[in-house]
Design a protein around this motif. Structure first.
Motif, PDB file in Angstrom:
ATOM      1  N   MET A   1       0.809  -1.198   0.000  1.00  0.00           N
ATOM      2  CA  MET A   1       0.000   0.000   0.000  1.00  0.00           C
ATOM      3  C   MET A   1       0.853   1.263   0.000  1.00  0.00           C
ATOM      4  SD  MET A   1      -3.108  -0.376   2.609  1.00  0.00           S
ATOM      5  CE  MET A   1      -4.100  -1.788   2.776  1.00  0.00           C
ATOM      6  N   ARG A   2       2.082   1.149   0.421  1.00  0.00           N
ATOM      7  CA  ARG A   2       2.878   2.349   0.559  1.00  0.00           C
ATOM      8  C   ARG A   2       3.427   2.782  -0.791  1.00  0.00           C
ATOM      9  NH1 ARG A   2       6.603   1.036   5.746  1.00  0.00           N
ATOM     10  NH2 ARG A   2       6.297  -1.093   5.043  1.00  0.00           N
ATOM     11  N   GLY A   3       3.597   4.090  -0.981  1.00  0.00           N
ATOM     12  CA  GLY A   3       4.239   4.625  -2.171  1.00  0.00           C
ATOM     13  C   GLY A   3       3.305   5.364  -3.090  1.00  0.00           C
ATOM     14  N   GLU A   4       2.139   4.798  -3.398  1.00  0.00           N
ATOM     15  CA  GLU A   4       1.195   5.457  -4.283  1.00  0.00           C
ATOM     16  C   GLU A   4      -0.207   4.978  -3.944  1.00  0.00           C
ATOM     17  OE1 GLU A   4       1.545   2.419  -8.077  1.00  0.00           O
ATOM     18  OE2 GLU A   4       2.719   4.260  -8.066  1.00  0.00           O
ATOM     19  N   PRO A   5      -1.235   5.741  -4.358  1.00  0.00           N
ATOM     20  CA  PRO A   5      -2.603   5.313  -4.055  1.00  0.00           C
ATOM     21  C   PRO A   5      -2.914   3.955  -4.677  1.00  0.00           C
ATOM     22  CG  PRO A   5      -2.567   7.618  -4.714  1.00  0.00           C
ATOM     23  CD  PRO A   5      -1.195   7.065  -4.997  1.00  0.00           C
ATOM     24  N   SER A   6      -3.845   3.236  -4.058  1.00  0.00           N
ATOM     25  CA  SER A   6      -4.240   1.924  -4.559  1.00  0.00           C
ATOM     26  C   SER A   6      -5.752   1.776  -4.432  1.00  0.00           C
ATOM     27  CB  SER A   6      -3.524   0.819  -3.780  1.00  0.00           C
ATOM     28  OG  SER A   6      -3.863   0.881  -2.406  1.00  0.00           O
ATOM     29  N   LEU A  35      -7.122   4.514  -2.041  1.00  0.00           N
ATOM     30  CA  LEU A  35      -6.531   4.319  -0.723  1.00  0.00           C
ATOM     31  C   LEU A  35      -5.163   4.963  -0.712  1.00  0.00           C
ATOM     32  CD1 LEU A  35      -6.864   2.976   2.046  1.00  0.00           C
ATOM     33  CD2 LEU A  35      -5.725   0.958   1.108  1.00  0.00           C
ATOM     34  N   GLN A  36      -4.978   5.926   0.168  1.00  0.00           N
ATOM     35  CA  GLN A  36      -3.717   6.665   0.209  1.00  0.00           C
ATOM     36  C   GLN A  36      -2.606   5.810   0.828  1.00  0.00           C
ATOM     37  OE1 GLN A  36      -3.358   9.584  -1.309  1.00  0.00           O
ATOM     38  NE2 GLN A  36      -5.521   9.392  -1.900  1.00  0.00           N
ATOM     39  N   PRO A  37      -1.351   6.081   0.479  1.00  0.00           N
ATOM     40  CA  PRO A  37      -0.237   5.309   1.045  1.00  0.00           C
ATOM     41  C   PRO A  37      -0.236   5.359   2.567  1.00  0.00           C
ATOM     42  CG  PRO A  37       0.520   6.684  -0.770  1.00  0.00           C
ATOM     43  CD  PRO A  37      -0.896   7.101  -0.480  1.00  0.00           C
ATOM     44  N   VAL A  38       0.061   4.210   3.172  1.00  0.00           N
ATOM     45  CA  VAL A  38       0.133   4.104   4.636  1.00  0.00           C
ATOM     46  C   VAL A  38       1.528   4.517   5.084  1.00  0.00           C
ATOM     47  CG1 VAL A  38       0.018   2.528   6.595  1.00  0.00           C
ATOM     48  CG2 VAL A  38      -1.602   2.297   4.703  1.00  0.00           C
ATOM     49  N   VAL A  39       1.587   5.343   6.113  1.00  0.00           N
ATOM     50  CA  VAL A  39       2.876   5.792   6.659  1.00  0.00           C
ATOM     51  C   VAL A  39       3.002   5.278   8.095  1.00  0.00           C
ATOM     52  CG1 VAL A  39       2.925   7.832   5.210  1.00  0.00           C
ATOM     53  CG2 VAL A  39       1.885   7.984   7.462  1.00  0.00           C
ATOM     54  N   TRP A  67      -2.251  -1.312  25.210  1.00  0.00           N
ATOM     55  CA  TRP A  67      -2.510  -1.219  23.770  1.00  0.00           C
ATOM     56  C   TRP A  67      -1.927   0.063  23.191  1.00  0.00           C
ATOM     57  CZ3 TRP A  67      -5.823  -4.136  20.281  1.00  0.00           C
ATOM     58  CH2 TRP A  67      -6.121  -5.396  20.781  1.00  0.00           C
ATOM     59  N   LEU A  68      -1.561  -0.008  21.905  1.00  0.00           N
ATOM     60  CA  LEU A  68      -0.945   1.113  21.195  1.00  0.00           C
ATOM     61  C   LEU A  68      -1.621   1.328  19.850  1.00  0.00           C
ATOM     62  CD1 LEU A  68       2.800   0.095  21.754  1.00  0.00           C
ATOM     63  CD2 LEU A  68       1.539   1.833  23.045  1.00  0.00           C
ATOM     64  N   PHE A  69      -1.577   2.538  19.374  1.00  0.00           N
ATOM     65  CA  PHE A  69      -2.004   2.877  18.019  1.00  0.00           C
ATOM     66  C   PHE A  69      -0.919   2.414  17.052  1.00  0.00           C
ATOM     67  CE2 PHE A  69      -1.179   6.453  14.926  1.00  0.00           C
ATOM     68  CZ  PHE A  69      -2.067   6.030  13.966  1.00  0.00           C
ATOM     69  N   THR A  70      -1.315   1.602  16.049  1.00  0.00           N
ATOM     70  CA  THR A  70      -0.308   0.990  15.182  1.00  0.00           C
ATOM     71  C   THR A  70      -0.556   1.209  13.694  1.00  0.00           C
ATOM     72  OG1 THR A  70      -1.507  -1.120  15.402  1.00  0.00           O
ATOM     73  CG2 THR A  70       0.395  -0.763  16.857  1.00  0.00           C
ATOM     74  N   GLY A  71      -1.358   2.191  13.335  1.00  0.00           N
ATOM     75  CA  GLY A  71      -1.485   2.509  11.917  1.00  0.00           C
ATOM     76  C   GLY A  71      -2.820   3.146  11.580  1.00  0.00           C
ATOM     77  N   VAL A  72      -2.818   3.917  10.498  1.00  0.00           N
ATOM     78  CA  VAL A  72      -4.049   4.547  10.027  1.00  0.00           C
ATOM     79  C   VAL A  72      -4.021   4.589   8.502  1.00  0.00           C
ATOM     80  CG1 VAL A  72      -3.089   6.902  10.167  1.00  0.00           C
ATOM     81  CG2 VAL A  72      -5.577   6.568  10.286  1.00  0.00           C
ATOM     82  N   ALA A  73      -5.177   4.381   7.901  1.00  0.00           N
ATOM     83  CA  ALA A  73      -5.313   4.437   6.447  1.00  0.00           C
ATOM     84  C   ALA A  73      -6.547   5.252   6.108  1.00  0.00           C
ATOM     85  CB  ALA A  73      -5.429   3.029   5.862  1.00  0.00           C
ATOM     86  N   CYS A  74      -6.544   5.841   4.916  1.00  0.00           N
ATOM     87  CA  CYS A  74      -7.654   6.692   4.490  1.00  0.00           C
ATOM     88  C   CYS A  74      -7.886   6.502   2.991  1.00  0.00           C
ATOM     89  CB  CYS A  74      -7.340   8.150   4.799  1.00  0.00           C
ATOM     90  SG  CYS A  74      -8.636   9.317   4.322  1.00  0.00           S
ATOM     91  N   ALA A  75      -9.135   6.298   2.608  1.00  0.00           N
ATOM     92  CA  ALA A  75      -9.508   6.208   1.198  1.00  0.00           C
ATOM     93  C   ALA A  75     -10.230   7.488   0.808  1.00  0.00           C
ATOM     94  CB  ALA A  75     -10.389   4.999   0.946  1.00  0.00           C
ATOM     95  N   GLY A  76      -9.746   8.126  -0.238  1.00  0.00           N
ATOM     96  CA  GLY A  76     -10.302   9.390  -0.702  1.00  0.00           C
ATOM     97  C   GLY A  76      -9.196  10.230  -1.295  1.00  0.00           C
ATOM     98  N   ASP A  77      -9.542  11.393  -1.821  1.00  0.00           N
ATOM     99  CA  ASP A  77      -8.527  12.267  -2.410  1.00  0.00           C
ATOM    100  C   ASP A  77      -8.706  13.692  -1.900  1.00  0.00           C
ATOM    101  OD1 ASP A  77     -10.732  13.247  -3.814  1.00  0.00           O
ATOM    102  OD2 ASP A  77     -10.205  12.227  -5.675  1.00  0.00           O
ATOM    103  N   ASP A  78      -7.808  14.569  -2.340  1.00  0.00           N
ATOM    104  CA  ASP A  78      -7.839  15.946  -1.850  1.00  0.00           C
ATOM    105  C   ASP A  78      -9.100  16.674  -2.285  1.00  0.00           C
ATOM    106  OD1 ASP A  78      -5.420  15.684  -0.561  1.00  0.00           O
ATOM    107  OD2 ASP A  78      -4.244  16.379  -2.278  1.00  0.00           O
ATOM    108  N   ARG A  79      -9.645  16.283  -3.432  1.00  0.00           N
ATOM    109  CA  ARG A  79     -10.828  16.981  -3.940  1.00  0.00           C
ATOM    110  C   ARG A  79     -12.085  16.609  -3.161  1.00  0.00           C
ATOM    111  NH1 ARG A  79     -12.661  15.916 -10.055  1.00  0.00           N
ATOM    112  NH2 ARG A  79     -12.917  13.836  -9.150  1.00  0.00           N
TER     113      ARG A  79
END
Length: 212
Positions: A1-6, A35-39, A67-79
């Protein structure tokens, strides 16, 4: 998923809007919300998603002990802004070992929750039997929210789904027995409303589950 939208449904490459289409396109699923790249998880990464999305960013808050927060992902674009979010958390499982949880909020048809659930999707459909009492309840933004088991998922996980704020709410838990977490009334906070408390979220290593 990382690097470019998918594609949020299959993870495949997507084409950006251009001369022949004004929306993001997947060769398999047609028009999608990319789906935006996961960081790596951080308060800053969480803040970026919180600032751009039109759907809730659900997190158990306070987090269970350890427990810890271990990642977030978002589907959508700037528009169009975010149309689906996924938040991963990890910590001690109720029966020992490590438990992992991904919470997804999404609009109808986005398909991100079904992807993490291991289903063809895009929505729970007939796998969700709402004619019986709910299998779990959470408190989502102060409102009691019933969740039902989703059938037909891989045996390594437990999947629950329901509706919160007019949108799908998915809870995907690994391993399957960690689904016991959802039998206690878990309190979910929409981090868009957390204010300065978002700076207190403890961060761990990036979960491979949110990359799958």
């Amino acid at each position: 998923m990382r690097g470019e939208p998918s594609c949020p449904k299959c993870g495949g490459r997507v084409r950006a809007p251009g001369l022949f289409a004004d929306s993001w396109q997947c060769d398999i699923h047609g028009t999608v919300h990319p789906l935006q790249p996961v960081v790596p998880p951080s308060v800053e990464a969480l803040g970026v998603v919180v600032g751009r999305t039109h759907v809730p960013v659900w997190m158990p808050w306070p987090l269970p002990i350890g427990w810890l927060f271990t990642g977030v992902a978002c589907a959508g674009d700037d528009r169009n802004g975010g149309r689906a979010t996924a938040v991963a958390c990890s910590g001690p499982g109720p029966l020992g070992g490590v438990g992992e949880l991904i919470l997804v909020a999404e609009e109808l048809g986005v398909g991100l929750g079904a992807r993490y659930a291991g289903l063809p999707g895009p929505d729970p459909g007939s796998r969700l039997c709402v004619d019986k009492p709910p299998d779990a309840k959470v408190l989502a933004a102060g409102r009691p929210t019933p969740l039902w088991h989703v059938g037909g998922v891989p045996g390594d996980r437990a999947v629950f789904a329901g509706e919160a704020r007019g949108l799908w709410l998915w809870a995907i838990v690994w391993p399957e027995l960690s689904g016991l977490l959802l039998y206690d009334e878990v309190v979910l906070t929409d981090l868009r409303e957390a204010g300065a408390e978002i700076d207190l979220v403890p961060c761990g290593a990036l979960s491979p589950r949110i990359l799958s």
